[in-house]
Design a protein around this motif. Structure first.
Motif, PDB file in Angstrom:
ATOM      1  N   ASP A 147      11.193   9.183  -9.352  1.00  0.00           N
ATOM      2  CA  ASP A 147      11.125  10.647  -9.308  1.00  0.00           C
ATOM      3  C   ASP A 147       9.779  11.149  -8.799  1.00  0.00           C
ATOM      4  N   VAL A 148       8.977  10.271  -8.216  1.00  0.00           N
ATOM      5  CA  VAL A 148       7.636  10.659  -7.772  1.00  0.00           C
ATOM      6  C   VAL A 148       7.721  11.664  -6.622  1.00  0.00           C
ATOM      7  N   ASN A 149       6.926  12.703  -6.716  1.00  0.00           N
ATOM      8  CA  ASN A 149       6.771  13.659  -5.620  1.00  0.00           C
ATOM      9  C   ASN A 149       5.744  13.053  -4.663  1.00  0.00           C
ATOM     10  N   TYR A 150       6.256  12.272  -3.716  1.00  0.00           N
ATOM     11  CA  TYR A 150       5.354  11.488  -2.887  1.00  0.00           C
ATOM     12  C   TYR A 150       5.191  12.073  -1.490  1.00  0.00           C
ATOM     13  N   GLY A 151       4.099  11.673  -0.851  1.00  0.00           N
ATOM     14  CA  GLY A 151       3.875  11.925   0.563  1.00  0.00           C
ATOM     15  C   GLY A 151       3.610  10.601   1.244  1.00  0.00           C
ATOM     16  N   VAL A 152       3.699  10.582   2.568  1.00  0.00           N
ATOM     17  CA  VAL A 152       3.432   9.379   3.352  1.00  0.00           C
ATOM     18  C   VAL A 152       2.463   9.740   4.463  1.00  0.00           C
ATOM     19  N   THR A 153       1.570   8.826   4.752  1.00  0.00           N
ATOM     20  CA  THR A 153       0.653   9.017   5.876  1.00  0.00           C
ATOM     21  C   THR A 153       0.334   7.664   6.498  1.00  0.00           C
ATOM     22  N   ILE A 201      -5.405  -9.468  -9.683  1.00  0.00           N
ATOM     23  CA  ILE A 201      -5.030 -10.834  -9.318  1.00  0.00           C
ATOM     24  C   ILE A 201      -3.623 -11.172  -9.815  1.00  0.00           C
ATOM     25  N   ALA A 202      -3.142 -10.450 -10.803  1.00  0.00           N
ATOM     26  CA  ALA A 202      -1.814 -10.721 -11.366  1.00  0.00           C
ATOM     27  C   ALA A 202      -0.695  -9.999 -10.625  1.00  0.00           C
ATOM     28  N   TYR A 203      -1.042  -9.208  -9.606  1.00  0.00           N
ATOM     29  CA  TYR A 203      -0.039  -8.351  -8.976  1.00  0.00           C
ATOM     30  C   TYR A 203       0.249  -8.753  -7.537  1.00  0.00           C
ATOM     31  N   GLU A 204       1.531  -8.943  -7.264  1.00  0.00           N
ATOM     32  CA  GLU A 204       1.988  -8.948  -5.875  1.00  0.00           C
ATOM     33  C   GLU A 204       2.651  -7.594  -5.624  1.00  0.00           C
ATOM     34  N   ARG A 205       3.035  -7.353  -4.391  1.00  0.00           N
ATOM     35  CA  ARG A 205       3.495  -6.019  -4.004  1.00  0.00           C
ATOM     36  C   ARG A 205       4.662  -5.530  -4.848  1.00  0.00           C
ATOM     37  N   GLY A 206       5.617  -6.412  -5.143  1.00  0.00           N
ATOM     38  CA  GLY A 206       6.784  -6.007  -5.913  1.00  0.00           C
ATOM     39  C   GLY A 206       6.430  -5.497  -7.299  1.00  0.00           C
ATOM     40  N   LYS A 207       5.365  -6.044  -7.897  1.00  0.00           N
ATOM     41  CA  LYS A 207       4.951  -5.600  -9.223  1.00  0.00           C
ATOM     42  C   LYS A 207       4.196  -4.276  -9.179  1.00  0.00           C
ATOM     43  N   ARG A 213      10.863   4.202   0.327  1.00  0.00           N
ATOM     44  CA  ARG A 213      11.251   5.556  -0.054  1.00  0.00           C
ATOM     45  C   ARG A 213      12.376   5.556  -1.088  1.00  0.00           C
ATOM     46  N   ALA A 214      13.249   4.556  -1.009  1.00  0.00           N
ATOM     47  CA  ALA A 214      14.400   4.499  -1.922  1.00  0.00           C
ATOM     48  C   ALA A 214      14.022   3.957  -3.298  1.00  0.00           C
ATOM     49  N   ARG A 215      12.767   3.528  -3.475  1.00  0.00           N
ATOM     50  CA  ARG A 215      12.379   2.890  -4.736  1.00  0.00           C
ATOM     51  C   ARG A 215      11.208   3.608  -5.405  1.00  0.00           C
ATOM     52  N   THR A 216      10.987   4.870  -5.046  1.00  0.00           N
ATOM     53  CA  THR A 216       9.845   5.605  -5.588  1.00  0.00           C
ATOM     54  C   THR A 216      10.191   6.387  -6.855  1.00  0.00           C
ATOM     55  N   MET A 263      -1.569   5.589  -5.189  1.00  0.00           N
ATOM     56  CA  MET A 263      -1.397   5.226  -3.789  1.00  0.00           C
ATOM     57  C   MET A 263      -1.062   3.743  -3.667  1.00  0.00           C
ATOM     58  N   MET A 264      -0.257   3.413  -2.653  1.00  0.00           N
ATOM     59  CA  MET A 264      -0.024   2.014  -2.311  1.00  0.00           C
ATOM     60  C   MET A 264       0.532   1.916  -0.898  1.00  0.00           C
ATOM     61  N   GLN A 265       0.276   0.791  -0.272  1.00  0.00           N
ATOM     62  CA  GLN A 265       0.852   0.489   1.036  1.00  0.00           C
ATOM     63  C   GLN A 265       2.290   0.042   0.867  1.00  0.00           C
ATOM     64  N   GLN A 266       3.153   0.441   1.788  1.00  0.00           N
ATOM     65  CA  GLN A 266       4.514  -0.076   1.800  1.00  0.00           C
ATOM     66  C   GLN A 266       5.172   0.243   3.129  1.00  0.00           C
ATOM     67  N   SER A 267       6.339  -0.367   3.331  1.00  0.00           N
ATOM     68  CA  SER A 267       7.137  -0.106   4.525  1.00  0.00           C
ATOM     69  C   SER A 267       8.061   1.084   4.274  1.00  0.00           C
ATOM     70  N   PHE A 268       8.731   1.516   5.323  1.00  0.00           N
ATOM     71  CA  PHE A 268       9.540   2.730   5.265  1.00  0.00           C
ATOM     72  C   PHE A 268      10.614   2.664   4.173  1.00  0.00           C
TER      73      PHE A 268
END
Length: 404
Positions: free
Chosen positions: A269-275, A238-244, A264-267, A256-261
């Motif tokens: 050093d995470v070795n991330y994937g997108v689906t 309840i204390a979190y909005e997307r930016g947090k 990618r510039a704010r991840t 995992m989290m939902q986000q827009s394209f």
């Protein structure tokens, strides 16, 4: 013949010509910052329009998002409207209902250049009220290293809600992270995130006839998904909005989290994937919430025709494609530039391929009230204060009242 010449030639009396000459400034309010990369591109395009229409000077004013829409509405309500504003399309029904903006007349060719789902974000009560300007869709970002640490064999990431549950449980139990970040603060992105899951489960908020159809098996299943995920999301959602949530993902605290394209510039050093947004038990294909910003032309400025001309000029196919590309937006039209994006970055596949089946922000006059209703139901389920069935019925009742 340029637009200024047409207006003067069409004036029936000398007084009209004098009025037109006195109304040469076109006030253009922009929500956002003039430091954004796309602002420079827009300035070039505005200058090109002015060169073709030398009788007009465009005064571009940038206002932060928190105050921008309020300023545009206040000016219009006071009888001193800007000629045009770039704002969130969610504001269009309120402005249209109050008679403050002019409907957009799209030719068949112009309308056909957009996916119907994109146009649905700017349509209300049978009319189109804005020209789509910026557009975003959602995908699921996931931490590949945390998936590997948890012993998960999902090379393409989770594709269904069952996959989500399996992954979230394993990651929470076998690593130092939580499975999923859920936004649940009293912000617009709490409702946005929920709607992406809801649309991925085949849900619909308002049907083509304007009826509220939210209370459905799809809604109950989506609320149940939230309830089932509680043990595997960050503490105190309840204390979190997307930016947090973004720093939690970048620090490896959520997998995992939902986000827009553009995320990618704010991840970090995470070795991330997108689906894709994983599909729910009642869903088919790939869906997402569709959010757009648009250009709205205000009534009463005295330069409405010029403002509409500028809106159409800025959003002409190739100029709009350049604006999208620089801004990192999901393209609003299918162009050669759009089709080449997955070659530049394969992750674009997930943000483009879900547009056709995506769903809009529901078009209601009192957007804030709708957002509050949705968010309270989401919070109620996460806090175990409401059952999924109660939450779906509550949202249905409140939205029906809002529509009435």
């Amino acid at each position: 013949m340029n637009l200024r010449t047409v207006l003067l030639a069409g004036a029936a009396i000398t007084g009209l010509s004098q009025a037109a000459a006195a109304q040469e400034t076109l006030h253009f309010i922009n929500c956002g910052s003039d430091d954004a990369a796309e602002a420079a591109v827009q300035a070039e395009h505005v200058a090109a329009w002015q060169a073709e229409n030398p009788g007009f000077e465009v005064n571009m004013e940038y206002v932060p998002w928190g105050q921008c829409q309020e300023k545009a509405i206040t000016l219009a309500s006071a009888g001193a409207p800007a000629a045009m504003a770039y704002l969130g399309s969610r504001a269009l029904p309120q402005l249209a209902e109050a008679g403050l903006i002019r409907p957009v007349d799209l030719s068949e060719e112009e309308a056909a250049s957009y996916e119907p789902s994109v146009l649905s974000t700017v349509q209300f009560d049978g009319n189109t009220w804005g020209v789509p300007r910026a557009f975003s869709t959602r995908g699921l970002f996931y931490n590949k290293d945390l998936f590997a640490e948890a012993g998960l064999d999902m090379p393409d990431g989770p594709q269904t809600w069952d996959d989500m549950m399996t992954a979230s449980k394993a990651i929470t139990e076998k690593t130092g992270a939580r499975g999923l970040g859920i936004a649940a603060a009293s912000f617009d992105n709490t409702m946005h995130q929920f709607l992406s899951w809801f649309y991925a489960n085949g849900g619909e908020v308002i049907d083509a006839d304007g009826n509220v159809v939210f209370d459905s098996p799809e809604a109950v299943e989506t609320f149940q998904f939230y309830a089932d995920m509680v043990p595997y999301v960050q503490d105190g959602p309840i204390a979190y909005e997307r930016g947090k949530l973004e720093p939690l993902f970048a620090d490896g605290q959520i997998a995992m989290m939902q986000q827009s394209f553009g995320f990618r510039a704010r991840t970090g050093d995470v070795n991330y994937g997108v689906t894709w947004i994983p599909t729910g038990p009642s869903g088919e294909g790939h869906s997402t919430l569709l959010i757009s910003d648009s250009l709205a032309v205000f009534e009463g400025s005295g330069v409405e025709d010029a403002a509409m001309s500028l809106a159409k000029f800025l959003t002409a196919t190739e100029r709009q494609a350049e604006f999208d590309d620089i801004g990192g937006w999901t393209p609003v039209r299918d162009t050669e530039t759009t089709r080449a994006l997955p070659e530049k970055d394969p992750n674009w596949t997930y943000f483009l391929g879900s547009v056709a089946d995506g769903g809009p922000e529901p078009q209601v006059v009192d957007y804030t009230a709708m957002q509050d209703v949705m968010n309270e139901a989401i919070q109620g389920v996460l806090l175990d204060e409401m059952t999924p069935e109660e939450a779906a019925a509550e949202v249905q009742d409140e939205l029906e009242d809002l529509i009435d």
